[in-house]
Structures are given as C-alpha cells and as structure tokens.
Design an enzyme around this catalytic site. Structure first.
Site, mmCIF file in Angstrom:
data_model
loop_
_atom_site.group_PDB
_atom_site.id
_atom_site.type_symbol
_atom_site.label_atom_id
_atom_site.label_comp_id
_atom_site.label_asym_id
_atom_site.label_seq_id
_atom_site.Cartn_x
_atom_site.Cartn_y
_atom_site.Cartn_z
ATOM 1 N N GLY A 53 56.942 58.988 34.225
ATOM 2 C CA GLY A 53 57.539 60.120 34.617
ATOM 3 C C GLY A 53 56.585 60.985 35.902
ATOM 4 O O GLY A 53 56.659 62.123 35.980
ATOM 5 N N SER A 91 57.804 55.650 40.117
ATOM 6 C CA SER A 91 58.773 54.609 39.695
ATOM 7 C C SER A 91 58.192 53.846 38.706
ATOM 8 O O SER A 91 58.424 52.489 38.961
ATOM 9 C CB SER A 91 59.411 53.917 41.072
ATOM 10 O OG SER A 91 60.324 53.223 40.551
ATOM 11 N N TYR A 112 69.747 64.099 37.977
ATOM 12 C CA TYR A 112 69.928 62.710 38.939
ATOM 13 C C TYR A 112 71.486 62.417 39.177
ATOM 14 O O TYR A 112 71.832 62.289 40.255
ATOM 15 C CB TYR A 112 69.149 61.614 38.376
ATOM 16 C CG TYR A 112 68.949 60.560 39.377
ATOM 17 C CD1 TYR A 112 67.670 60.504 40.184
ATOM 18 C CD2 TYR A 112 70.012 59.502 39.347
ATOM 19 C CE1 TYR A 112 67.743 59.390 40.930
ATOM 20 C CE2 TYR A 112 69.772 58.614 40.468
ATOM 21 C CZ TYR A 112 68.729 58.320 41.134
ATOM 22 O OH TYR A 112 68.478 57.437 42.130
ATOM 23 N N ASP A 147 63.732 52.236 44.493
ATOM 24 C CA ASP A 147 62.547 52.052 43.810
ATOM 25 C C ASP A 147 62.386 50.514 43.541
ATOM 26 O O ASP A 147 61.352 49.972 43.830
ATOM 27 C CB ASP A 147 62.571 52.838 42.443
ATOM 28 C CG ASP A 147 63.044 54.257 42.467
ATOM 29 O OD1 ASP A 147 62.634 54.706 43.648
ATOM 30 O OD2 ASP A 147 63.180 54.776 41.697
ATOM 31 N N GLU A 198 64.208 61.083 50.413
ATOM 32 C CA GLU A 198 64.503 61.384 48.986
ATOM 33 C C GLU A 198 65.936 61.544 48.787
ATOM 34 O O GLU A 198 66.620 62.408 49.382
ATOM 35 C CB GLU A 198 63.695 62.638 48.575
ATOM 36 C CG GLU A 198 63.026 62.462 47.477
ATOM 37 C CD GLU A 198 62.014 61.217 47.196
ATOM 38 O OE1 GLU A 198 62.332 59.932 46.763
ATOM 39 O OE2 GLU A 198 60.823 61.285 47.924
#
Length: 548
Positions: free
Chosen positions: A184, A188, A293, A240, A61
């Site tokens: 959400g 993805s 992010y 993704d 991640e």
C-alpha cells in the site's frame, strides 16, 4: 533490441543480480537467509529464487490504461520467492511467508467445465483452470494464485493436461516469500508480488531453461502479469508490471503501450537522486477500486468515446476506444498502414486537443451554475451516443464502480497534459545526456529544475483534476519542496502511499533528515521503520531469477 523482446535473465551468481556490482552484506544475508529458512521449513534447498522489484514512477500517473507512455524506474526494495518442487504426485502448492502475520497456505488448481458457443451456434464444453480468489476479502496468497494462473493457462491447458496425464501437468511446488516493498505504499508491491510469483512458477516448471523452445520474453511476462493481477480485482494499465520486469540499472525507463508494448532507456541527468517518502497512509487499489482506481478507468474510457464523437473520429459500434487512440486518429495516425505518430507529433496533438475538452463538461444548467463539471450516469450515456444496454455492456459489465457523478472533463484534462509532461520529461533527460557528452557533466542544475517543475505540475494535476492525492501526500510534497527538492509528487495510484522527490546528490542526507524531523507521522518511528519509510534510490535492475 527493444527491452520487451529480451529473455528473462536467469543468473547463477548473486553479483550478476545486482548488475555486476558487489552486493551489500545486507543483500547477501537476506538472500542466504531466505534459502536457509526454505531448507529449514521444507527439508531441502530451494532450486531458484525469483526476484521482482517495486517501482517508482517518476512521472506519468494514471495514463497507462489510456495507452500513453510513462517513465518509471525500478527501486531496490523487492519481493523474493524461494521455490522448489516436492515429491507429491498432485500439483499442490504450499506457500509460506517470512512475515509472522501471514499463515501457511496450501492450495491446488482445480478444473471447471465451461460452455462456449461455436461458429455454428452450438455450445461446446471445455475445461479451464480454477483457483479460488476472493476479490472482496483480499488475502496475500491471492497474488500468488494470480501469478500461477497465467502459467497454467499458457503452458498447461486444462483439457490437454487432463487427457495427457499427471506427467504432462504442472509440478508440485513449495514457496517461501519475503518482501521489502511496503504494502500500500505506492511502490507497486502488488505487481512485484504477481511478477515474482509468475516467475517462480515458470522457473520450477522448467519454462525458463535455455533449452526450452517456448521461453517467454520480458514483454510476454509483462502481459501475463497484467492479466494475472486483474484476477485479484485491479484493472492495471501495465506500467507497474513493465517497470518491475524491464527496468535497467543504468537509467529510467520510457514505456510505451501503443501500438505495442515497448521499453527504452532514458538516462537521468548527472547528480540526480530520487527520494521516496511513504506517507504511511495505506493505499490498497483492490479494496478501494470501485470508488477510485476502477472508476477512473471507466471515466477515461467513456470520455474517449465522447471526445471521439466531438472530433468526428470514426468508432466501431461497440468499440472501447482509449484516449491515446482517439488522439492519434484525430490527426490521421494509421497504425495498420505503419504511420505512427512521432513524439513531437504526439505532443503537438495533445496540446491541440487539450483545448477542446469542454464537450466533456456537464450540460445541466443547475450543475454548471453550481460550478460542477461532473455528469450523471444518464448524462454520460446520452453523451456516449449509445443505447443504455449497449453502454452497460461496453463500459460497466466487466468492471465494478460506485459513483453518482462522473468527472469526464477533469480526468481527461489530467491524462492529456500528464502524457505531454512525460514526453517533455523524457526530452529534458535526453538533452541533458547530450549536453553532458559534449561538455562534461558541468552544471546539471538547469535540467534538474526543469524536471522538478514538471513533477510539481504533475502533483497539482493529480490532486485537483484526477483527485488521487490525499492530505498527507499534499503535506509531504510541500515539505519536500521547502526542504530543497527541485520537485515532488505522489507516485503510484495515489490515495495514500509514497511521494517521489528529485534532489541534488550532495543534499540528499540533509533533505532526508529535514523530512524526518518535520513530517508528523514519522515522529516516534524506530530507526529500521524510518529507513524503510524514506530512502534515496537510483534506477535498479528489473525482475530476474537466481538458479541455485
């Protein structure tokens, strides 16, 4: 052949879409229903249906934008877009959505004149495409527009299209969208939407036809989709999109980004099932990007420069180096000379450098005394060795962030150790496959436990070092372990969304039942919503197009 070099699959039968398996009645009804509704709304049958699945990241991640490898798999929930051309001469796009809360949208790409410097220093004017995308007020059609951008730029350069006439331009398009990937959720949905949109515009413009000499590969579609999604306001690392495009129905996918995009299958141990559970906390990367992010992107990039200086790694004056590049250069990796680190060598380098991160901590005495590791903007600029204006240009001019402290140490420790966990996870899977080939499936429990341990360590790191978890995700992962999962972690960007848990195949039903009973936000959900909130999954096929 590496998956990135393969062509985008265009099928003519629904069975082929599902990897040769007979699709379920629910899938047949969904695809047929979409085609029938397209005909009802637009007065003719669609020419294609583009499909892009969501993905679950098993481990790895927030390390893709540092160019470290990741290990995702496609999931069954997907985005479908039925598409066809209409009779207007302009390149108008009409897009509808089966979900009643989304209104029909109509838009048309415009051109804008852009001034660019030439070698001589003079300004040259050229035409570029423009589609209005409001990054501050995110709308569903923005992802459709984002998907269109890459197709326009690659196949229909604005200046050439304008000078050659409408016949050489993009065709007018009707679209009808339906989605089974919860927005959400951390699975993805945004990348799936952009990939599906890009595929739809490619298909209707004839760019996927076998006779087309300019066909794009899966790797090129990933790159296009990455750039397209950035137009919505998210600086995605590529995992993704790569997972949505290149996944294989028989395995998970090891995706590496350095020195180039590559994807290879990773067989999972026999009897392993992954269960996705939605925390029901909506995580919208684009909306919270400045604080979450995008901030993490800047923190890891600046940390890479500071770490490189401490390791005496040569850097360009304004180079925006990544942590993967710093790790490689620190041990003599020479990409130009064809010397690329093996998995074992990379793992050894990660372990070594992870012990040398104190240089990234705050040097302010008061902050240290208070137990804080974060640095201020002024400290960060000083640590980088750059002048303020150069720092601003390299690290802040192209991305919006909001922060008073920057956690260079914590973020880097997570990234390096998470990259190491990915390599270890992959090796355990390969070892399990070898053991199964030589001795039969036997007891795969030992491998499942090892994978689960790595997943648990990943969750702890995401929560404490990268700070991308939330109370609901922490609660879900703890419930999952108490319900019998070998391991459980958040998946996706975090700050909400889903968890993924590794569960023995014969215990899946009982596991899901226990989570449904014990996770408070699931109480009161109707059966349909509950089935979407928590479900078991195995690796699925990547993006494709069905020609009707």
């Amino acid at each position: 052949m590496d998956y990135a070099d393969q062509q985008i699959p265009v099928f003519t039968a629904l069975n082929d879409v599902f990897g040769g398996l007979v699709p379920s009645l629910a899938n047949i009804e969904r695809w047929n229903g979409l085609a029938e509704e397209f005909e009802r709304r637009y007065g003719r049958k669609p020419s294609y249906i583009a499909r892009a699945p969501g993905r679950v990241n098993l481990i790895g991640e927030h390390i893709d934008y540092s160019l470290f490898g990741v290990l995702p798999a496609a999931v069954e929930p997907d985005i479908l877009i039925a598409c066809g051309t209409h009779g207007e001469e302009s390149c108008t796009v009409v897009v509808d959505n089966l979900h009643p809360k989304y209104d029909r949208k109509i838009f048309e790409p415009a051109t804008t004149s852009v001034s660019k410097p030439t070698i001589s220093g003079d300004a040259a004017h050229t035409e570029e495409w423009h589609l209005d995308i409001n990054k501050k007020e995110l709308r569903w059609e923005s992802y459709v527009k984002a998907g269109y951008y890459g197709v326009l730029e690659r196949f229909f350069p604005a200046a050439t299209t304008l000078s050659s006439g409408a016949n050489q331009g993009p065709v007018p398009v009707d679209l009808l969208v339906t989605g089974a990937v919860p927005a959400g959720s951390g699975l993805s949905s945004s990348a799936a939407m952009v990939v599906a949109s890009t595929l739809a515009f490619l298909a209707v413009n004839g760019k996927l036809d076998p006779s087309n000499v300019d066909k794009i590969t899966k790797g090129e579609l990933v790159q296009m989709s990455m750039e397209n999604e950035k137009r919505v306001g998210v600086n995605s690392g590529g995992m993704d999109q790569a997972a949505s495009v290149m996944s294989d129905p028989a395995s998970a996918l090891y995706i590496s980004f350095y020195p180039e995009l590559k994807a290879s299958p990773v067989p999972l141990p026999h009897g392993v099932v992954f269960v996705c559970a939605n925390s029901l906390v909506v995580s919208d990367k684009a909306v919270s990007a400045k604080r979450c992010y995008n901030l993490r992107v800047v923190e890891t990039l600046v940390a890479a420069r500071v770490l490189a200086r401490s390791l005496n790694v040569p850097l360009g004056a304004e180079e925006r180096v990544t942590l993967r590049e710093v790790v490689g250069r620190s041990v003599g990796e020479d990409i130009q000379g064809g010397k690329v680190l093996s998995a074992d060598a990379l793992a050894e380098a990660l372990q070594s450098i992870a012990k040398k991160l104190d240089v990234l901590r705050s040097r302010d005495g008061a902050a240290v005394a208070a137990g804080r590791s974060g640095v201020t903007l002024e400290e960060m600029i000083e640590m980088s060795g750059l002048q303020r204006d150069v720092f601003q240009k390299v690290y802040l001019s192209w991305i919006e962030v909001e922060a008073t402290e920057f956690e260079l140490y914590k973020r880097t420790k997570h990234v390096l150790l998470e990259a190491l966990r990915v390599l270890q996870f992959r090796q355990i899977c390969l070892d399990a496959s070898t053991a199964a080939d030589s001795a039969g499936t036997g007891d795969m429990g030992v491998y499942q436990k090892k994978l689960g341990k790595l997943m648990n360590e990943s969750q702890e790191s995401c929560a404490e070092l990268f700070e991308c978890s939330c109370p609901e995700l922490d609660q879900l992962t703890k419930l999952a372990r108490s319900a019998g999962a070998f391991g459980s972690r958040l998946t996706g960007a975090g700050w909400g969304g889903c968890t993924v848990s590794i569960v023995a195949e014969d215990e899946v039903d009982g596991f899901i039942a226990k989570i449904k009973e014990e996770y408070p936000p699931y109480k009161g959900l109707e059966d349909g919503a509950l089935k979407e909130a928590i479900f078991a999954t195995r690796p699925g096929r990547g993006a494709c197009v069905l020609k009707l």
